[in-house]
Design an enzyme around this catalytic site. Structure first.
Site, mmCIF file in Angstrom:
data_model
loop_
_atom_site.group_PDB
_atom_site.id
_atom_site.type_symbol
_atom_site.label_atom_id
_atom_site.label_comp_id
_atom_site.label_asym_id
_atom_site.label_seq_id
_atom_site.Cartn_x
_atom_site.Cartn_y
_atom_site.Cartn_z
ATOM 1 N N THR A 205 -20.768 -9.973 60.869
ATOM 2 C CA THR A 205 -21.555 -9.895 59.634
ATOM 3 C C THR A 205 -21.954 -8.468 59.324
ATOM 4 O O THR A 205 -22.240 -7.698 60.241
ATOM 5 C CB THR A 205 -22.862 -10.711 59.826
ATOM 6 O OG1 THR A 205 -22.497 -12.043 60.115
ATOM 7 C CG2 THR A 205 -23.742 -10.683 58.593
ATOM 8 N N GLY A 235 -23.065 -20.608 57.567
ATOM 9 C CA GLY A 235 -24.189 -20.032 58.307
ATOM 10 C C GLY A 235 -25.344 -19.654 57.394
ATOM 11 O O GLY A 235 -25.503 -20.184 56.288
ATOM 12 N N ASP A 236 -26.150 -18.737 57.875
ATOM 13 C CA ASP A 236 -27.346 -18.317 57.136
ATOM 14 C C ASP A 236 -27.050 -17.301 56.025
ATOM 15 O O ASP A 236 -27.810 -17.188 55.058
ATOM 16 C CB ASP A 236 -28.344 -17.666 58.106
ATOM 17 C CG ASP A 236 -27.724 -16.459 58.820
ATOM 18 O OD1 ASP A 236 -26.571 -16.568 59.297
ATOM 19 O OD2 ASP A 236 -28.377 -15.404 58.892
HETATM 20 C C1 SD4 Z 1 -23.558 -16.637 60.787
HETATM 21 N N1 SD4 Z 1 -25.239 -14.932 60.871
HETATM 22 O O1 SD4 Z 1 -22.650 -17.054 60.075
HETATM 23 C C2 SD4 Z 1 -23.814 -15.142 60.829
HETATM 24 C C3 SD4 Z 1 -23.098 -14.580 62.003
HETATM 25 C C4 SD4 Z 1 -23.439 -13.177 62.386
HETATM 26 O O2 SD4 Z 1 -22.833 -11.306 63.560
HETATM 27 O O3 SD4 Z 1 -24.411 -12.600 61.996
HETATM 28 N N2 SD4 Z 1 -22.621 -12.569 63.214
HETATM 29 O O4 SD4 Z 1 -24.233 -17.355 61.500
#
Ligand code: SD4
Length: 344
Positions: A205, A235-236
């Site tokens: 991310t 995800g978030d």
């Molecule tokens: C998620 N927050 O899809 C993201 C993944 C992430 O470094 O931050 N990876 O959950």
């Protein structure tokens, strides 16, 4: 610079240490604001440069946070965008969100074969009455907006990682930490693997928040989500209030780490609310990370959750559940990485 992780001092774009935001900041207080952009992980160093081109010319924070993370989406062999790891069925699915200083926001989730999900998210924000589009509908919208449908072929590195993963085919969330980094002071005590060790990306991310010369905040977040996730998992990062939140009276926050556990605490929004109460960016991030730790109990050892926050005065801070998180800060003075303080 030596950093005591537990007594981390907030740095400010104004170069003034030790002044704290007390709730609402009047627009007239921030005339002549020095721009600043901060973003997650070491990929943020490059992304910040793109954002800075916009900010340094008096451009808007919104343009800056879009342009900045597009650089990371373009980086082949990096952690986000079409070159990233696929889901367990072998498809790369992308999530992204963007938010400006007037509570306008847009996001896409479970989007396939589009190179710049962040720009599609911006179009959702600017051209539709909606906030979020997902899957096939998001892709159709992107194509109608002139985005090119790219090949579904995995990048060389992702294909290798996927073949490796198929040997076991078990989904085991990883604690996101930074790859080996010559500037990392934690390197000796914490042997960070490269992103490809064990066939797994280390993190997936980039999140970015910026304050422009007009005193306005904006944020963006773009991700391939968790590698080898169940098909359809979101995800978030595209959830406004979880992975990203901007309140121009207070501050802007973006998250990285285990998305499910950021969603459960409405993470980015919660950090903003602590800043509204007068907490510093770092303290606000810490309070939400500690909440995750309490909720997860012994399972907290298996997950990473990190936030970066920027307030209306250009003060910034971060906090992570585990060691190994860093973020990049670009001001007129420099563009550098900061090791985040952490909980356990
Ligand atoms: C998620 N927050 O899809 C993201 C993944 C992430 O470094 O931050 N990876 O959950």
């Amino acid at each position: 610079m030596s950093i005591n992780r537990r007594n981390f001092i907030n740095l400010t774009s104004l170069g003034i240490a030790g002044f704290t935001l007390q709730g609402f900041v009047n627009q007239s207080d921030i005339k002549g604001q020095q721009p600043i952009v901060i973003s997650t992980w070491d990929a943020g160093l490059n992304a910040n440069k793109g954002a800075w081109e916009v900010l340094s010319k008096g451009g808007t924070a919104l343009d800056a946070v879009e342009k900045g993370v597009m650089i990371t989406e373009d980086e082949i062999g990096c952690c986000v965008g079409l070159g990233a790891n696929p889901d367990r069925d072998g498809y790369v699915t992308l999530d992204a969100s963007i938010m400006d200083h007037e509570f306008n926001c847009g996001s896409v989730a479970f989007l396939e074969r589009i190179k710049h999900p962040i720009s599609v998210a911006r179009r959702v924000m600017e051209k539709t009455p909606h906030v979020m589009l997902v899957g096939e509908g998001a892709q159709q919208f992107a194509i109608a907006e002139g985005f090119k449908l790219e090949s579904s072929k995995l990048s060389e590195t992702a294909e290798k990682a996927y073949q490796q993963w198929l040997k076991k085919s078990t989904y085991q969330p990883v604690i996101n930490i930074e790859r080996q980094n010559p500037t990392s002071q934690l390197q000796d005590q914490f042997k960070a693997p490269t992103r490809f060790e064990n066939g797994e990306w280390n993190h997936d991310t980039i999140g970015m928040v910026a304050l422009d010369a007009h005193g306005n905040l904006s944020g963006s977040c773009t991700t391939s989500g968790a590698g080898f996730k169940l098909r359809g998992r979101v995800g978030d990062s595209p959830i406004i209030g979880a992975g990203l939140y901007v309140d121009n009276e207070v501050g802007a926050v973006v998250a990285t780490g285990q998305g499910e556990d950021v969603i459960r605490v409405a993470g980015a929004s919660a950090v903003v609310e602590f800043m509204r109460q007068g907490k510093s960016p770092q303290e606000a991030c810490r309070l939400v990370v500690e909440k995750v730790r309490r909720i997860k109990k012994e399972k907290a050892k298996d997950i990473q959750v990190c936030f970066i926050a920027l307030n209306k005065k250009g003060e910034h801070g971060s906090y992570a559940l585990h060691t190994g998180f860093n973020y990049a800060v670009h001001t007129a003075a420099s563009n550098h990485l900061i090791e985040s303080p952490f909980s356990v």
